[in-house]
Design a protein around this motif. Structure first.
Motif, PDB file in Angstrom:
ATOM      1  N   THR A   1      16.058   2.456 -12.330  1.00  8.84           N
ATOM      2  CA  THR A   1      17.428   1.971 -12.717  1.00  8.84           C
ATOM      3  C   THR A   1      18.444   1.503 -11.753  1.00  8.84           C
ATOM      4  O   THR A   1      18.592   2.174 -10.576  1.00  8.84           O
ATOM      5  CB  THR A   1      18.183   3.489 -13.340  1.00  8.84           C
ATOM      6  N   ASN A   2      19.049   0.257 -11.920  1.00 11.56           N
ATOM      7  CA  ASN A   2      19.879  -0.538 -11.154  1.00 11.56           C
ATOM      8  C   ASN A   2      19.315  -0.898 -10.077  1.00 11.56           C
ATOM      9  O   ASN A   2      20.027  -1.321  -9.105  1.00 11.56           O
ATOM     10  CB  ASN A   2      21.121   0.319 -10.960  1.00 11.56           C
ATOM     11  N   VAL A   3      17.947  -0.912  -9.789  1.00 10.98           N
ATOM     12  CA  VAL A   3      17.334  -1.234  -8.364  1.00 10.98           C
ATOM     13  C   VAL A   3      17.606  -2.722  -8.215  1.00 10.98           C
ATOM     14  O   VAL A   3      17.743  -3.259  -7.174  1.00 10.98           O
ATOM     15  CB  VAL A   3      15.792  -0.650  -8.293  1.00 10.98           C
ATOM     16  N   GLU A   4      17.268  -3.463  -9.626  1.00 12.00           N
ATOM     17  CA  GLU A   4      17.749  -4.958  -9.226  1.00 12.00           C
ATOM     18  C   GLU A   4      18.850  -5.333  -8.665  1.00 12.00           C
ATOM     19  O   GLU A   4      19.211  -6.277  -7.899  1.00 12.00           O
ATOM     20  CB  GLU A   4      17.436  -5.602 -10.454  1.00 12.00           C
TER      21      GLU A   4
ATOM     22  N   ASP B   1       9.365   1.698  -2.593  1.00  8.17           N
ATOM     23  CA  ASP B   1       8.386   1.585  -3.358  1.00  8.17           C
ATOM     24  C   ASP B   1       8.773   0.501  -4.491  1.00  8.17           C
ATOM     25  O   ASP B   1       8.179  -0.521  -4.900  1.00  8.17           O
ATOM     26  CB  ASP B   1       7.815   2.719  -3.916  1.00  8.17           C
ATOM     27  N   ARG B   2      10.009   0.778  -5.156  1.00  3.00           N
ATOM     28  CA  ARG B   2      10.576   0.018  -6.070  1.00  3.00           C
ATOM     29  C   ARG B   2      10.695  -1.451  -5.688  1.00  3.00           C
ATOM     30  O   ARG B   2      10.544  -2.311  -6.422  1.00  3.00           O
ATOM     31  CB  ARG B   2      11.676   0.639  -6.894  1.00  3.00           C
ATOM     32  N   LEU B   3      11.335  -1.727  -4.619  1.00  2.00           N
ATOM     33  CA  LEU B   3      11.663  -2.954  -4.079  1.00  2.00           C
ATOM     34  C   LEU B   3      10.522  -3.866  -3.809  1.00  2.00           C
ATOM     35  O   LEU B   3      10.496  -4.776  -4.488  1.00  2.00           O
ATOM     36  CB  LEU B   3      12.577  -2.927  -2.971  1.00  2.00           C
TER      37      LEU B   3
ATOM     38  N   ILE C   1       9.415  -4.635  -7.710  1.00  2.00           N
ATOM     39  CA  ILE C   1      10.298  -5.563  -8.346  1.00  2.00           C
ATOM     40  C   ILE C   1       9.838  -7.093  -7.866  1.00  2.00           C
ATOM     41  O   ILE C   1       9.949  -7.877  -8.637  1.00  2.00           O
ATOM     42  CB  ILE C   1      11.744  -5.160  -8.170  1.00  2.00           C
ATOM     43  N   THR C   2       9.674  -7.116  -6.732  1.00  2.00           N
ATOM     44  CA  THR C   2       9.456  -8.535  -5.944  1.00  2.00           C
ATOM     45  C   THR C   2       7.980  -8.842  -6.278  1.00  2.00           C
ATOM     46  O   THR C   2       7.627  -9.842  -5.566  1.00  2.00           O
ATOM     47  CB  THR C   2       9.914  -8.403  -4.429  1.00  2.00           C
ATOM     48  N   GLY C   3       7.221  -8.008  -6.703  1.00  3.16           N
ATOM     49  CA  GLY C   3       5.841  -8.322  -6.676  1.00  3.16           C
ATOM     50  C   GLY C   3       5.040  -8.353  -5.567  1.00  3.16           C
ATOM     51  O   GLY C   3       3.921  -8.862  -5.545  1.00  3.16           O
ATOM     52  N   THR C   4       5.506  -7.605  -4.523  1.00  6.33           N
ATOM     53  CA  THR C   4       4.780  -7.486  -3.450  1.00  6.33           C
ATOM     54  C   THR C   4       3.496  -6.467  -3.635  1.00  6.33           C
ATOM     55  O   THR C   4       2.567  -6.952  -3.006  1.00  6.33           O
ATOM     56  CB  THR C   4       5.722  -6.976  -2.403  1.00  6.33           C
TER      57      THR C   4
END
Lengths: 440, 636
Positions: free
Chosen positions: B265-268, B121-123, B126-129
């Motif tokens: 946290t740190n997912v990037e 979900d986070r990924l 972050i990528t705007g998907t």
């Protein structure tokens, strides 16, 4: 409430009517022929009120708040008029006041209903007129008043001779009171007093049951009804058993109680003429017998059931009818339409036959060939059951008899009738379908 | 062909499956277009003139090369669809914007509940998907069963675009199931990947499924990015988990990324590691729609090529092998056709289920279905109920036993020496058999060490043989056992959980067959054998199984006019017995005017029920009795 003088006057009328009936009775003493069947019916009157709720009872009954008996009375008489006219029967063969607790009704109400019936149809002077009585509401003087109003048979709900059991059942009388009522009833209705007993209570043993029964058999009259307790959903006793606060009666123990009781009654000279009913000196209940013989009956009062042909509407089929359950709604309907019939369902020939089978086999004499042919002129008992392998198996097991008299249960078979009926009902349905298929 | 377009819903063609994965992510407009438009989509592929390894989704695959050729259906009849939101030119994708060196195909693997789907979900956010909202929970888990159980059953894909150091990357994320039953989905997903993110819970540490998933990735020689999740939890102990990872997976502490997927946290950092560590691969991940009519034409692992331009086929997959069998019957036979169509639709979606028509004298017409494992069976059943509103009777699961025949006659009959016994009625007697075999699995249990004693006792009671026992840190132990598969089928997992206060985890993998002392147990009613209740059991377990069956039958067979003896037998030897006493009294006490209607209704219903009962000799057995004995027992 009517003034005392007024009700005495009515009672006097009831006495007069009785003598009139006695005179007419002379002409119609012979057993009615089958062709007369549509012309007569039994009549059941439901009195829906009780003083107290019994823990085992799921009947249609209400604890009244501010009961208007005069309205109730006029509605009962109105409905009796309407339905007797609808059925076009000429004769009411018996009347039964059940409930509820009909001994809570005033004798005046009983008299009024009987008077109405007598005006609408022939009610023979010696026609059986039974009242269910609760020991708590049936003192000697009151019983005498009921007799004066036209009651000639009493069925007393004694239920048990053990006070602890009476409390468990939620009854509002003691064993002593019950026996007192029985004594008085026997004086007023000699040979026509019946008692009801319940067995298979939680915690009851075969020994305690036998002891109570023995004691009663020394004091009772000529008719006894023994009912196995059925735990009905929605009753407080059912809940208590479900929750485990009282033990569930064990099947084996209950079966033993029934068997022991049947034998005791047989040995005391009673004939078990139906699954739960025993009589000596020919004191069978004519009214109840008419149910088991598949006769017509008219039911009046809240929640009463009926089975009759509404011939005034030009119908030929018998209908299963139910009156509106709730007394206030029922009364409103009767006042508006003359009756409170809530449900009517026409019964097909097969359906009637099924009832004749199921009910008839509850009696010791079973179903006579002639009796069956009244309902199924072209499909004899032999046609239906004579060639069935499964019926033969039941005969071989000594449970059932099919012979020149008719179809009936053996002594052993009567105790397991509901198992036998499944085979018999399926066989009847099969034969009926075959007959229809062959177009005969 | 392409008959799916008319079924398009919400801007995305839907197979009767979850192929709408991309629909949620971003509806792709071209699906609704005509076949001509679809053809355009083969262009990027054809211009690259490369064989695309297709990760076949939803069990929908494509004809084999030779099959297509024989049928004369050129590949032009199939169109490659890319479910990803790629840059478009006039509504069309331009794959040339993404040179292969800027594409990464990766997967996330983890033990159940370690946060795999949350990380996904986070990924996506972050990528705007997908838009960032609080509602994004298990976005890729679309099936009701997945959301309810918090598990992933079907692999899902998503394309992420990420600009890293000035370069646009296309990251294809494949969300895979974690459970061993779905490892065919895992391996199918992994073979489309070059790297994995291995997620481990900072509190729970390495669990049985972490082990299994790690080995799948390791054996596929994929880049592994260890990620320690849930560091925000109070009891998180990332150091301990790092030690475990070092010890068991030989990955250095420095490689581990500590994250909180929940908080982001740190997912990037994880995304950047994917770009750095996962090698690029010359391929695209997606699915395509072919003009195939039969599911059986579609085989997982097929290689596709352009019409008349054959290529060397890529190595295929091992086809999924059913390990657990169960009978499935409609509750009411009139529902047979509806159930049939529901099963067909569902298996279209999950081709790993094997189906054989079966019929039982007691339960009527139905099927014997083969599943990859117990969870698979449960999930299948739940999906039937939830997605197809079907209500079924599922019989107790059995395993495929084998017999090595010694009788020349039988060998001739079967045309082989070793036969698989799925139906107990086909169980050959011991005189014509040299040995019986039962399927076994290698089970891994990871548990805090205080529960070892109880767990060892439990395993021994299940006829398991210990193979290994290692401490993975100071307090946690990994046990390995060889289990007969049927011993873990029904309630092993629940027992393990209750013996370890819920702390032990379990996973298993296929370990072949072993010799077993098997017997066929029969159930007799008044001396007559009840065919559908015959069971193959291990001799040591026969008494317990027989006794339980007799007891259940005793409760389920109604009293009759005679006594009924219920016996469990091995050959002529009776090993268990129960008795149903005869009716002494069965008659309604009160039957007057008002009781008659009710009584008639009851009797007629019972009479109708009597017709449906099965007669074993003179004993009438209601269907419910069979169901109560044959049905999977969810408790106990």
């Amino acid at each position: 409430m009517a003034a005392p003088g007024g009700w005495r006057a009515r009672t006097g009328l009831a006495v007069a009517l009785r003598s009139q009936r006695a005179a007419r009775q002379q002409r119609t003493l012979q057993k009615p022929l089958p062709s007369e069947e549509p012309l007569r019916a039994a009549l059941y009157v439901h009195w829906p009120y009780c003083q107290k709720r019994c823990s085992y009872c799921n009947f249609n009954k209400y604890i009244p708040r501010g009961l208007d008996e005069a309205s109730m009375r006029s509605c009962l008489t109105q409905e009796a008029r309407t339905l007797i006219q609808l059925s076009q029967v000429h004769r009411i063969s018996s009347v039964f006041f059940g409930g509820g607790t009909p001994s809570l009704a005033s004798p005046q109400t009983i008299a009024a209903v009987l008077e109405t019936i007598s005006r609408c149809a022939h009610l023979a002077a010696d026609a059986e007129v039974t009242l269910e009585a609760n020991p708590a509401s049936a003192g000697a003087s009151r019983l005498a008043e009921f007799r004066a109003s036209g009651i000639n048979r009493l069925s007393i709900g004694i239920q048990s001779l053990d006070d602890a059991e009476l409390i468990l059942l939620g009854r509002d009388h003691t064993a002593h009171e019950a026996l007192g009522t029985l004594e008085e009833a026997k004086k007023l209705f000699p040979g026509r007093t019946s008692i009801d007993l319940i067995f298979g209570l939680p915690g009851q043993s075969v020994a305690s049951w036998t002891k109570g029964l023995e004691e009663l058999l020394q004091q009772c009259d000529d008719h006894v009804s023994l009912y196995q307790l059925t735990l009905e959903r929605g009753t407080s006793l059912f809940r208590q058993v479900q929750q485990g606060s009282v033990p569930a009666p064990k099947q084996e123990v209950v079966a033993e109680m029934y068997e022991v009781a049947r034998e005791m009654l047989r040995d005391t000279g009673y004939r078990q003429y139906e699954v739960s009913n025993f009589a000596r000196n020919g004191a069978l209940s004519a009214h109840n017998l008419s149910y088991w013989q598949g006769s017509q009956y008219i039911g009046i009062g809240p929640g009463a059931h009926g089975r009759f042909v509404p011939r005034a509407q030009g119908e030929n089929l018998r209908e299963a009818r139910i009156q509106t359950l709730e007394p206030d709604s029922w009364m409103k309907e009767v006042q508006a339409f003359g009756h409170g019939t809530r449900k009517r369902a026409a019964q097909g020939e097969l359906e009637v036959l099924e009832e004749v089978l199921v009910l008839g086999l509850r009696t010791d004499v079973g179903i006579a060939h002639q009796h069956w042919l009244q309902f199924a002129p072209s499909l004899s008992l032999w046609d239906v059951f004579g060639t069935s392998v499964e019926v033969k198996e039941l005969e071989d097991q000594g449970l059932l008899l099919l012979d020149n008299r008719g179809l009936r249960c053996s002594w052993k078979g009567l105790a397991v009738l509901d198992s036998l009926l499944l085979t018999l009902l399926n066989q009847l349905q099969q034969s009926w379908a075959d007959r229809t298929a062959h177009g005969t | 062909m392409l008959s799916l377009a008319p079924r398009a819903a919400g801007g995305w063609a839907r197979l009767p499956s979850a192929c709408g994965a991309a629909a949620v992510l971003r509806p792709s407009p071209w699906v609704e277009k005509s076949p001509a438009d679809h053809a355009a989509f083969t262009r990027p592929c054809s211009s690259q003139k490369k064989v695309t390894r297709v990760c076949v989704r939803n069990g929908y695959s494509f004809g084999r090369l030779d099959l297509l050729g024989r049928r004369g259906s050129p590949l032009a009849h199939a169109s490659v669809f890319c479910p990803f939101n790629l840059p478009k030119y006039k509504g069309k994708l331009d794959m040339s914007l993404f040179p292969v060196e800027n594409i990464r195909n990766f997967s996330i693997i983890a033990h159940v509940d370690h946060g795999k789907s949350t990380l996904a979900d986070r990924l996506l956010e972050i990528t705007g998907t997908i838009a960032k909202t609080d509602q994004n929970k298990q976005v890729l888990d679309k099936l009701q069963v997945e959301r309810e159980r918090g598990i992933t059953v079907k692999a899902q894909t998503a394309s992420l675009f990420y600009n890293y150091e000035g370069i646009n990357y296309l990251l294809n994320l494949i969300d895979t199931p974690g459970h061993v039953d779905f490892s065919y989905e895992v391996s199918r997903s992994l073979s489309a990947c070059q790297g994995v993110i291995l997620v481990v819970d900072a509190n729970e540490g390495i669990q049985a499924q972490t082990m299994a998933n790690f080995y799948l990735a390791f054996e596929a020689q994929l880049a592994i990015i260890p990620v320690i999740n849930k560091i925000d939890l109070k009891n998180a102990d990332p150091e301990r988990v790092e030690k475990q990872i070092e010890k068991l997976f030989d990955l250095s502490k420095e490689e581990c990324i500590r994250i909180s997927a929940k908080l982001g946290t740190n997912v990037e950092k994880v995304l950047q590691e994917v770009i750095e560590k996962v090698p690029p691969y010359a391929g695209q991940v997606g699915y395509l729609i072919a003009g195939m009519k039969e599911v059986t034409e579609a085989q997982i692992g097929d290689t596709l090529y352009l019409h008349k331009q054959p290529v060397e086929p890529l190595p295929g997959f091992k086809s999924a092998k059913p390990m657990v069998f169960a009978g499935m019957y409609p509750v009411d036979q009139s529902e047979y056709n509806n159930l049939k169509s529901a099963i067909e639709k569902l298996t279209l979606n999950d081709s790993s289920v094997t189906i054989h028509r079966d019929s039982s004298l007691a339960l009527g017409a139905g099927w014997r279905l083969g599943f990859l494992g117990l969870l698979h069976l449960e999930v299948f059943n739940q999906r039937l109920e939830q997605e197809y509103n079907a209500s079924v009777i599922l019989t107790a699961p059995t395993v495929p036993y084998k017999a090595v025949l010694s009788s020349p006659k039988l060998i001739k009959e079967h045309r082989k020496e070793e036969i698989t016994i799925i139906n107990p009625a086909e169980f050959p007697d011991k005189f014509s058999v040299s040995e019986y075999l039962e399927p076994i699995v290698l089970g891994t249990v990871i548990t805090p060490d205080e529960y070892i004693g109880k767990i060892i006792t439990l395993c021994q009671a299940r006829r398991a043989v210990q193979k290994d026992m290692v401490y993975i840190d100071e307090h946690r132990v990994m046990l390995k056992y060889i289990f007969p598969l049927n011993e873990i089928l029904v309630d092993f997992y629940d027992a393990l959980k209750s013996h370890s206060s819920g702390y032990a985890s379990f996973d298993y993998e296929d370990a072949g067959y072993q010799t077993a002392d098997l017997v066929k147990m029969d159930i007799l009613l008044n001396g007559n054998s009840v065919e559908e209740l015959g069971t193959v059991v291990h001799k040591d377990k026969a008494y317990a199984v027989g006794k339980a069956m007799c007891e259940r039958l005793k409760d389920a067979i109604p009293r009759q006019l005679f006594e009924i003896a219920i016996q469990a037998t091995l050959g002529s030897k009776v090993i268990a017995r129960e008795t149903v006493k005869a009716y002494r009294k069965n008659v309604l006490a009160k039957c007057y005017g008002g009781d008659i209607t009710r009584k008639m209704k009851l009797l007629k219903r019972q009479a109708e029920g009597k017709k449906k009962m099965r007669k074993i000799g003179n004993v009438e057995v209601p269907k419910d009795a069979f169901i109560s004995v044959l049905k999977r027992q969810s408790e106990k």
